[in-house]
Scaffold this motif. Structure first.
Motif, PDB file in Angstrom:
ATOM      1  N   GLN A 165     -72.098  14.812  78.009  1.00 30.53           N
ATOM      2  CA  GLN A 165     -72.092  13.487  78.636  1.00 30.53           C
ATOM      3  C   GLN A 165     -72.695  13.642  80.033  1.00 30.53           C
ATOM      4  O   GLN A 165     -72.803  14.759  80.539  1.00 30.53           O
ATOM      5  N   THR A 166     -73.103  12.534  80.646  1.00 29.87           N
ATOM      6  CA  THR A 166     -73.625  12.621  82.018  1.00 29.87           C
ATOM      7  C   THR A 166     -72.500  12.536  83.044  1.00 29.87           C
ATOM      8  O   THR A 166     -72.743  12.663  84.247  1.00 29.87           O
ATOM      9  N   SER A 167     -71.258  12.368  82.583  1.00 24.42           N
ATOM     10  CA  SER A 167     -70.133  12.224  83.513  1.00 24.42           C
ATOM     11  C   SER A 167     -69.939  13.392  84.491  1.00 24.42           C
ATOM     12  O   SER A 167     -69.433  13.161  85.596  1.00 24.42           O
ATOM     13  N   PRO A 168     -70.301  14.660  84.140  1.00 22.73           N
ATOM     14  CA  PRO A 168     -70.190  15.701  85.174  1.00 22.73           C
ATOM     15  C   PRO A 168     -70.953  15.351  86.450  1.00 22.73           C
ATOM     16  O   PRO A 168     -70.631  15.867  87.529  1.00 22.73           O
ATOM     17  N   MET A 169     -71.923  14.447  86.353  1.00 19.78           N
ATOM     18  CA  MET A 169     -72.648  14.027  87.557  1.00 19.78           C
ATOM     19  C   MET A 169     -71.751  13.228  88.509  1.00 19.78           C
ATOM     20  O   MET A 169     -72.016  13.157  89.700  1.00 19.78           O
ATOM     21  N   VAL A 189     -78.124  14.346  76.898  1.00 18.45           N
ATOM     22  CA  VAL A 189     -76.823  14.924  76.569  1.00 18.45           C
ATOM     23  C   VAL A 189     -76.863  15.412  75.122  1.00 18.45           C
ATOM     24  O   VAL A 189     -77.724  14.994  74.346  1.00 18.45           O
ATOM     25  N   TYR A 190     -75.939  16.331  74.790  1.00 22.30           N
ATOM     26  CA  TYR A 190     -76.014  17.025  73.499  1.00 22.30           C
ATOM     27  C   TYR A 190     -74.653  17.048  72.807  1.00 22.30           C
ATOM     28  O   TYR A 190     -73.640  17.360  73.438  1.00 22.30           O
ATOM     29  N   ARG A 191     -74.651  16.701  71.541  1.00 21.44           N
ATOM     30  CA  ARG A 191     -73.423  16.789  70.738  1.00 21.44           C
ATOM     31  C   ARG A 191     -73.784  17.229  69.333  1.00 21.44           C
ATOM     32  O   ARG A 191     -74.869  16.901  68.847  1.00 21.44           O
TER      33      ARG A 191
END
Ligand code: PHE
Length: 334
Positions: A165-169, A189-191
């Motif tokens: 997810q981009t949430s770590p940003m 992002v990768y899943r």
């Protein structure tokens, strides 16, 4: 001398040859000059006659050199024109032009909208530490989203991964930026998902976050509603449903009205009339605290929007796979 010179000059095939002849006849050590130097040996009657003759020959030879020089220049020009001539009857090469990808058009629009609202655009790493992707976002050890079956890890002890997810940003911004903060952070992002009409193991999100004093859920809804209207047109309706994310409390998902809903059996929204567009919520006090921000003083909201979905809704694209195939016949439609 005269006859020999004129014949040789007329036959000179290039400027080098011509210059050599000029020196041979007219130069300081040339044949005519040598002749003139011997004038002193002549009698008083012979001298003017000889002088006149020599000058006449000199003038003639000079004129011949000049004339031949012009002839050679003309020849050189002709040769050049011939060598450089274009055959305009040869068919041209067609240049294949690429197309801007519709997803990037949608991203540009999103960026424009948020920049106009005073947000800064951040870029961050796709290879991320699990501590940023999970721990600092309140998804500690044992949280189901950390599962090996969902996440691409690089190492046995699950510390380095492709961000899911981009949430770590959010965390990276909180750790490095001055308050108040208004950012968006687009990226891949990768899943571990199988490819189908709505899933891909790599896709794009745009993270958004605001932290300031007195920020509320009403600001979140107001901002997102404005963005949706700017993106999809005035009057486009949204719907907020309660949801759960470890890093927001309360959390919600936002749906946007289906654009081509034929009601029951609509292929885009399966007849529901709504398409899920993003997850959002008020940043969890624990998350603020872990990044050194006092939740008693500051509050914030965040959202994560799926970029492919946004583009599909924006450009009425039915299958996610079309976004990644890059078939020009598809791209040329936008
Ligand atoms: N990261 C969440 C997801 O990938 C989306 C989200 C972002 C939710 C920010 C709330 C706040 O589903």
């Amino acid at each position: 001398i005269r006859a020999g010179a004129l014949a040789a000059i007329g036959a000179a095939g290039n400027t080098g040859e011509l210059e050599a002849l000029r020196v041979q006849y007219l130069g300081k050590k040339g044949e005519l000059t040598a002749l003139l130097k011997q004038m002193g040996k002549l009698s008083a009657e012979e001298r003017p006659v000889m002088g006149q003759l020599a000058n006449a020959v000199r003038a003639e030879v000079e004129a011949a050199v000049e004339a031949q020089s012009a002839v050679l220049a003309e020849k050189a020009l002709e040769q050049r024109l011939e060598a450089e001539a274009l055959d305009i009857t040869v068919p041209g090469r067609t240049h294949k032009l690429g197309r801007r990808h519709p997803m990037y058009t949608a991203l540009d629009e999103i960026k424009e909208i948020f920049i106009s609202m005073g947000f800064t655009v951040l870029d961050g790493p796709e290879v991320e530490l699990a501590s940023y992707n999970f721990d600092k976002l309140n998804a500690g050890e044992g949280h189901p989203s950390r599962d090996w079956s969902d996440t691409f890890y690089f190492d046995e002890d699950s510390r380095v991964m492709l961000r899911s997810q981009t949430s770590p940003m959010q965390v990276r911004a909180m750790e490095t930026m001055e308050l108040p903060i208004r950012i968006i952070a687009p990226g891949r992002v990768y899943r571990k998902d199988e490819v189908d009409a709505t899933h891909s193991p790599m896709f794009h999100q745009v993270e958004g976050m605001v932290i300031d004093k007195g920020v509320t859920m009403a600001d979140l809804k107001g901002t997102l509603n404005t963005v949706v209207e700017m993106l999809y047109g005035k009057g486009t309706k949204t719907r907020f449903r309660p949801h759960h994310f470890p890093f927001t409390e309360p959390s919600c998902e936002m749906d946007v009205q289906c654009h081509k809903c034929g009601g029951v059996g609509c292929p885009t929204c399966k007849g529901e009339g709504w398409i899920e567009l993003l997850g959002a919520g008020m940043i969890h006090p624990k998350v603020l605290q872990m990044s050194g921000i006092d939740p008693e003083v500051y509050s914030g909201w965040a959202f994560g929007i799926g970029l492919e979905r946004t583009a599909m809704r924006r450009f009425k694209i039915a299958d996610l796979r079309l976004i990644f195939e890059n078939d020009v016949r598809f791209l040329e439609q936008f």
